[in-house]
Design an enzyme around this catalytic site. Structure first.
Site, short mmCIF file in Angstrom:
data_model
loop_
_atom_site.label_atom_id
_atom_site.label_comp_id
_atom_site.label_asym_id
_atom_site.label_seq_id
_atom_site.Cartn_x
_atom_site.Cartn_y
_atom_site.Cartn_z
CG HIS A 94 -1.74 1.19 1.45
ND1 HIS A 94 -3.06 1.27 1.08
CD2 HIS A 94 -1.43 2.39 1.99
CE1 HIS A 94 -3.53 2.47 1.39
NE2 HIS A 94 -2.56 3.18 1.95
CD GLU A 95 2.16 3.67 3.66
OE1 GLU A 95 2.65 4.75 3.29
OE2 GLU A 95 1.02 3.58 4.12
CG HIS A 121 0.20 6.08 -0.62
ND1 HIS A 121 -0.96 6.68 -1.11
CD2 HIS A 121 -0.14 5.55 0.58
CE1 HIS A 121 -1.94 6.49 -0.23
NE2 HIS A 121 -1.47 5.80 0.79
CD GLU A 158 -5.03 6.24 2.21
OE1 GLU A 158 -4.99 5.05 2.52
OE2 GLU A 158 -4.04 6.95 2.14
ZN ZN Z 1 -2.42 5.12 2.45
#
Ligand code: ZN
Length: 262
Positions: free
Chosen positions: A139-140, A143, A194
């Site tokens: 997830h990071e 980003h 997100e």
């Molecule tokens: Zn996030």
């Protein structure tokens, strides 16, 4: 409030006039982003902020010396990094690095250019499995691949106003951007960002051979932990109620990628 808005408007006007701000279509997501910071600037300032963070942690004796834990995190992030290049080819040239910081905070991040950290608190307090660590870092990393760090840095820059603006236009003094990279880490991500990071993160992890179901379990653990005051991770990662359902819906689509990579 009005003064701040005007300041930001003025800043944008000046940056646009200087040809430094533009709406860009992100090559991975296809979403249009307003970007005030070039990828080069974002990466250079992140590298600087990362070096400072690691240095400070080391001086305070808060860089984890747990060899097994460091090896575990590195093994997981290496598998994710190997897949990141297929999602965003320029990331193959990034100077990736991951720090394990020995603090009780529930937090993890990946700056533009692949500078990552995970805190021992999130691993131990949530009793994270390898699959769950892969979901957080996937997830990071997403980003970063999706340029969200640059969006946040652009917002931080707008917040800091004139000082930063002057140095950006006059020259290439990147040291002034290091605090911006720091501030950017404390800003919440937008809901669009997100959803994108969830969607791409679960895929990245599946392609690296990590169970998509772990994404759902991770956010369930995270929301259970937020009962005792919101973890730092959630202050920069707003958790809409439908996040777990959205991830659940993605699991069947990701299973073939996971099965193939195992
Ligand atoms: Zn996030």
């Amino acid at each position: 409030m009005q003064g701040a808005t005007m300041k930001i408007r003025l800043l944008l006007t000046v940056l646009l006039a200087a040809g430094l701000a533009a709406c860009q279509t992100n090559p991975v997501s296809g979403r249009t982003q307003l970007v005030l910071v070039s990828e080069e600037q974002a990466q250079a300032s992140s590298a600087q902020a990362y070096a400072q963070t690691v240095n400070e942690a080391q001086q305070k004796g808060k860089l984890s010396t747990d060899a097994a834990l460091n090896a575990r995190v590195k093994r997981i992030t290496d598998r994710l990094i190997a897949q990141a290049g297929n999602m965003y080819a320029p990331s193959r040239n990034w100077k990736w690095s991951v720090a394990v910081i020995d603090e009780p905070t529930l937090n993890a991040w990946c700056m533009p250019g692949g500078k990552m950290a995970i805190y021992t608190g999130i691993i131990s307090k949530l009793a994270l499995t390898d699959d769950e660590i892969a979901q957080i870092m996937g997830h990071e990393i997403s980003h970063a691949l999706l340029g969200h760090g640059r969006e946040r840095m652009s917002r931080a820059m707008a917040m800091q106003g004139g000082v930063t603006l002057g140095s950006i236009i006059v020259g290439r003094d990147l040291s002034i951007l290091a605090p911006v990279a720091d501030v950017a880490l404390t800003l919440p991500n937008s809901r669009d960002s997100e959803s994108e990071a969830d969607r791409y993160g679960i895929e990245l992890a599946a392609r690296a051979g990590y169970d998509p179901h772990a994404a759902v379990r991770l956010w369930e653990k995270m929301s259970a932990a937020s009962g005792n005051g919101p973890p730092q991770f959630l202050s920069t990662h707003p958790a809409p109620d439908n996040r777990i359902q959205a991830l659940n819906a993605l699991v069947p689509k990701m299973m073939p990628l996971y099965e193939k990579a195992r």
